[in-house]
Structures are given as structure tokens and as C-alpha cells.
Design an enzyme around this catalytic site. Structure first.
Site, PDB file in Angstrom:
ATOM      1  N   GLU A  31       0.810  -1.218   0.000  1.00 41.46           N
ATOM      2  CA  GLU A  31       0.000   0.000   0.000  1.00 41.46           C
ATOM      3  C   GLU A  31       0.838   1.260   0.000  1.00 41.46           C
ATOM      4  O   GLU A  31       0.293   2.350   0.046  1.00 41.46           O
ATOM      5  CB  GLU A  31      -0.889   0.004   1.253  1.00 41.46           C
ATOM      6  CG  GLU A  31      -1.812  -1.179   1.332  1.00 41.46           C
ATOM      7  CD  GLU A  31      -2.597  -1.233   2.639  1.00 41.46           C
ATOM      8  OE1 GLU A  31      -2.040  -0.872   3.689  1.00 41.46           O
ATOM      9  OE2 GLU A  31      -3.755  -1.637   2.602  1.00 41.46           O
ATOM     10  N   LYS A  60       2.284  10.675   0.610  1.00 40.61           N
ATOM     11  CA  LYS A  60       3.238  10.145   1.599  1.00 40.61           C
ATOM     12  C   LYS A  60       4.514  10.993   1.545  1.00 40.61           C
ATOM     13  O   LYS A  60       5.129  11.105   0.482  1.00 40.61           O
ATOM     14  CB  LYS A  60       3.545   8.688   1.243  1.00 40.61           C
ATOM     15  CG  LYS A  60       4.672   8.064   2.050  1.00 40.61           C
ATOM     16  CD  LYS A  60       4.863   6.598   1.650  1.00 40.61           C
ATOM     17  CE  LYS A  60       6.086   5.997   2.292  1.00 40.61           C
ATOM     18  NZ  LYS A  60       6.365   4.636   1.793  1.00 40.61           N
ATOM     19  N   THR A 325       9.730  -0.598  -1.371  1.00 44.36           N
ATOM     20  CA  THR A 325      10.564  -0.442  -2.569  1.00 44.36           C
ATOM     21  C   THR A 325      10.179  -1.340  -3.734  1.00 44.36           C
ATOM     22  O   THR A 325      10.724  -1.194  -4.824  1.00 44.36           O
ATOM     23  CB  THR A 325      12.024  -0.766  -2.211  1.00 44.36           C
ATOM     24  OG1 THR A 325      12.023  -1.890  -1.326  1.00 44.36           O
ATOM     25  CG2 THR A 325      12.715   0.399  -1.576  1.00 44.36           C
TER      26      THR A 325
END
Ligand code: FAD
Length: 487
Positions: A31, A60, A325
Site C-alpha cells: 500500500e 506520503k 521499494t
């Protein structure tokens, strides 16, 4: 992602078909992203106002690492996405880290040196509604299931063909290339090129082409995860929180529709039942909330491009999701494959270069992730003590980084020399080493020189951040307006 990027690159000159099986579904977790996902959407031409509301996405600015250390003053730190805008603040952090390593008492906790931390603390959106002269780097949080659906619809609309069927056979020709795959009804699918997106099953690169898997289990011990979904926050934050628990760590990811929790842990140190109970307590979830358990295969293929097959995503490898990642590595692999075609480089020599560079990207990320566990400052459970005191073999590069750090060496120079500042920049290395408080003990620190005190004025930074922040809206407010803000 692969179908869209390839379609964008080659247009109608190739015919692209995506085959997947609704009997198996997708993994449907994952997510969080890095800023690389923004460049994916830019590249394929999908604006935020289209995909973010459809995927319950939020912005984010970075990740808070909570309770990874018990060292006073360093129990929590923020790993921001670095913006060039922060270069002077980052320089100041590097300066103070050198002074602090030499045993003098200056402020070297990274949070106050990063604008993204300020934004996250105030729950401000990193994107500004009006012109702001500085570029702030950011990633996203999103619902992985909705994102897969969304991308599929766009790909279909752009001419990618789609088949929902279960592949059961792969046929190789005389020179070892894949000539076709067949489904359970016996239908054959022929192609010149095959992209293995079959997830952990690795149907083509693993089962058919027998490419060995290099496990990272010696250094990264977490092999299981359990997830939960909780109601959304009234004011969504714009950070992932990673909290150290007894046998691993838990993510907390705010989406528009829910807050996602996941505990990534080592099955050598706890059971699935204990992990679920620990996560429920951490998230405040009673038994009415469903939990989902997953296994993770941590490592990578030794080769990612073999013959006429390129593996992307979980089929090529997976590093546990501590820094989110996976999609960035997936995207990078697809870009490298596309570039090979652009420049006509598809012969074996070039494939070797491609495979070496993809392997290096994976190994560099593995190294940075493993440092979180190596330098943890917790002693409450055997898991944390063992990670610190009985770790797996550190790479040459990590040993060199630690030697340099403790010998007051030139860390940015070393990272460049070792060519490991591609995956994680020198700033990220400083955020983690400073954030975990890898300094001489507080007791016995000397007073800094006046020159050192004068060099870094934290009040000025705060003042500058306060003024910049006038350009930003609250995160929730910006998200609410996103569907109407088509700029
Ligand atoms: C616990 C956890 C947390 C994660 N968190 C993050 C994160 O925060 N950020 C991030 O970037 N990544 C994260 N990831 C990784 C992320 O989930 C994946 O990179 C992403 O979902 C892409 O997966 P995939 O497409 O490679 O595999 P999958 O989603 O598993 O897709 C595989 C596809 O292959 C098809 N398939 C398989 N076998 C067959 C067959 N025989 N016939 C036909 N079709 C077949 C399936 O139907 C499916 O469509 C996380 C992963 C895990 C396990």
C-alpha cells in the site's frame, strides 16, 4: 504496470496481451510507494486527480520509525523523501553528525532538518494548490487491489488485450526460448517476448527457465506478514509509521477509506497466532476485524532477463516492505527493458549488463534495509538482540560504511566511491544512522566550539519551514478537493 509502460513505449507496433487468472487473483497487498510511482504515472500520462480518488490514495512524505531504538532521544525518527529544496538543511545535518561523532554535543537527530517531516507533523499535503517555487518529493499510499483494477481498465482502453485463464504449461523451443504458454483448456498463446508477472509463482523465470533464486534470508529474517484494515482517520496523516514490535515491525498506512496495518515478522521467533494477537493489540482491533496471513519469499532471481523472457515484480524478487521499494524496483526493471529495445540492445552481452544492474539495485536496497535491523537499539526480545548481535554476513559495502562512520570519515565520498548512493542517497544514510542515534553516549559529550554552534541555526530552519508551510493545505482538505482540481 508492465503492459501500460510497454504499450506507451511501442504503441501499436507490438500487440500486448495480459494473461491472468481470477481463480488465483493478485496478491493485493503493498500500500506504500516511493516517489518513483509519481514518475510512472507521469510517464504513462495518468493525472493524480484521476487515479488517486479511484484508488483511495493519500500522499506520503516519508516514514516514521517508531521504537526501533530505546536510546534516549532516538526512540523515533523520520525518513523523509529527500527534496533538493532541503539541501542546506541536509548539509547542516551532515555537519552536525560529524561534530557529534567526534564527541561534541550538537543536535544531530534528523527530524528538524527535513521539510517533509515538518509537513507530516502538521498533516499538510506535500502538493500545493498554487505555484510554490520548491519541488517537494513525495510518494503515495493506495489500495493495491483498486490500483490493479484501475491500471487494468486503462490498459484495456489503450488497446492491451486481456485473457482471464489459468496457464498450466510452458513450451520451450530448441534454443531454450519460450515459444508458447498453454492454459488448462489446452489453448496455446504464442509470442516473441514473454514478461513473467506471475508473482511468487514465477511460472516462467523459475519453473520453466529454471533460473536460480538467491535468497536474502541470511540477512533479512522476516518471512511472514499478517494484515488488518481499520476505519479511516478523520484527518489522514501523510506518513507511513513503522513500529518495532516483538518479532518484527508493523506498518500503519492511512488511506482515504481505511487505515491499513501489517505486521512483518520472522516465523523463527513467533507463531502466526501470536503475531496476529500482537498486531490486534497494536492496532486496537477486536476479533470482528478480519486478519489475512501471508508468506514472503525474500531474495531475487540470479537473472531477470533470460532468453526471450523478462521477469518483473514478485517473480523477479522481493525485499521485505520496510521501505516500500518493490514497485519502484519493478518499474525500474521495466524501464531498463524498454530502453534496451529503444537502443537495439537485446543481445546476450547487453542482457548480462542488464542482469548485473538489476541485481545491483536489489542488493543495494537489501543492504540499506538490513542496516535497520543491524543497528536496532532494542533489547526487549531475543529477535532484536539477535538481529544486532548475531546478524547474517554484512556485505563489504556495509562494513565499509560502518568503518567510515565510526572513524569520522567522509561518508558521502565513500558512498559515491562504492557506487551505492543510487538506491539510497547519502541523505538517506544520514537519516538512518543519525536517526537511530549511532553516536557516542550522551554522558561525557564535550561542548561544541562557537564556530560549530554558529554554523547551524535550527531556529532559522523552523522559521523558514513555518513560512513555506503557508503555501500548503491540510492533507485531508487537499484530497477532498482533488477530484475537482484538474490542474
Ligand atoms: C506483505 C507485503 C507487503 C508489501 N508492501 C509493499 C509496499 O508497501 N510497497 C510496494 O511497492 N510493494 C509492496 N509489496 C509488494 C507488492 O505487493 C507487489 O510488488 C505488487 O503487488 C506486484 O505483485 P505482482 O504483480 O508481481 O504479483 P501478484 O499480485 O501476485 O500477481 C501475480 C499475477 O499472476 C497471475 N498468475 C499467477 N500464476 C498464474 C497462472 N498459472 N496462470 C495465470 N495467471 C497466473 C495471478 O492471477 C496474478 O494476476 C508487498 C508485498 C507483501 C507480500
Amino acid at each position: 504496470m508492465a503492459a501500460l509502460m510497454l504499450q506507451k513505449a511501442v504503441g501499436d507496433s507490438w500487440s500486448i496481451e495480459l494473461i491472468e487468472s481470477s481463480k488465483l487473483g493478485i496478491i493485493g497487498v503493498g500500500e506504500g510507494s516511493t516517489p518513483a510511482l509519481k514518475s510512472f504515472f507521469d510517464e504513462v500520462g495518468i493525472p493524480e486527480y484521476e487515479w488517486m480518488p479511484a484508488c483511495s490514495a493519500t500522499y506520503k512524505t516519508g516514514i516514521t520509525f517508531d521504537r526501533w531504538s530505546e536510546k534516549p532521544g532516538f526512540e523515533s525518527y523520520f525518513h523523509p523523501f529527500y527534496s533538493y529544496f532541503d539541501r542546506d538543511h541536509a548539509k547542516a545535518l551532515i555537519h552536525n553528525s560529524i561534530v557529534r561523532r567526534s564527541g561534541k554535543n550538537v543536535h544531530a537527530h534528523p527530524n528538524v532538518f527535513a521539510y517533509n517531516h515538518y509537513l507530516s507533523e502538521k498533516k499538510l499535503c506535500p502538493v500545493t494548490p498554487y505555484h510554490f517555487p520548491f519541488e517537494v518529493q513525495y510518494g503515495y499510499h493506495f489500495d493495491a487491489g483498486l490500483l490493479a483494477q484501475f491500471l487494468k481498465q486503462i490498459a484495456l482502453a489503450r488497446g492491451v488485450a486481456h485473457r482471464d485463464t489459468l496457464i498450466t504449461d510452458v513450451t520451450l523451443n530448441g534454443i531454450g526460448n519460450i515459444s508458447s504458454v498453454s492454459d488448462e483448456m489446452g489453448e496455446k498463446f504464442l509470442a516473441d517476448w514473454f514478461v513473467d508477472c506471475s508473482g511468487f509463482a514465477a511460472l516462467l523465470i523459475g519453473d520453466a527457465l529454471k533460473t536460480p533464486f538467491k535468497s536474502y534470508a541470511d540477512t533479512l529474517w522476516n518471512d511472514r506478514a499478517v494484515t488488518l484494515a481499520m476505519p479511516p482517520e478523520k484527518e489522514p496523516s501523510c506518513e507511513t509509521v513503522s513500529t518495532a514490535l516483538k518479532s518484527g515491525w508493523a506498518w500503519r498506512i492511512p488511506l482515504q477509506s481505511r487505515v491499513g496495518y501489517g505486521y512483518v515478522y520472522s516465523s523463527r521467533y513467533t507463531s502466526a497466532e501470536e503475531a496476529e494477537a500482537e498486531l490486534r493489540e497494536h492496532a486496537g482491533a477486536d476479533t470482528s476485524v478480519d486478519a489475512r496471513h501471508l508468506s514472503m519469499k525474500i531474495g531475487r532471481r540470479e537473472l531477470h532477463w533470460v532468453k526471450n523472457c523478462v521477469a518483473v515484480g514478485l517473480s523477479q524478487g522481493f525485499i521485505e516492505p520496510l521501505e516500500a521499494t518493490s514497485l519502484a524496483l519493478t518499474q525500474q526493471t521495466i524501464s531498463r527493458f524498454i530502453n534496451a529495445f529503444k537502443y537495439g540492445n537485446t543481445d546476450q552481452g547487453f542482457r548480462d549488463i542488464f542482469n548485473r544492474s538489476v541485481n545491483k539495485s536489489y542488493d543495494d536496497v537489501r543492504d540499506y534495509i538490513s542496516v535497520h535491523f543491524l543497528i536496532n537499539g532494542r533489547s526487549d526480545t531475543q529477535y532484536w538482540v539477535d538481529n544486532r548481535e548475531k546478524p547474517g554476513p554484512a556485505s563489504r559495502e556495509i562494513s565499509a560504511v560502518f568503518n567510515c562512520w565510526f572513524d569520522s570519515g567522509d561518508l558521502p565520498g565513500l558512498l559515491k566511491h562504492l557506487k551505492i548512493d543510487g538506491a539510497y542517497s547519502n541523505h538517506s544514510w544520514h537519516y538512518i544512522l543519525c536517526g537511530m542515534g549511532l553516536f557516542p553516549d550522551e554522558t561525557g559529550l564535550e561542548l561544541p566550539s562557537q564556530e560549530d554552534i554558529d554554523k547551524v541555526n535550527l531556529e532559522n530552519f523552523r522559521e523558514f519551514f513555518n513560512r513555506c508551510a503557508l503555501n500548503h493545505q491540510p492533507h485531508g482538505e487537499f484530497l477532498n478537493g482533488l477530484s475537482n482540481n484538474k490542474t
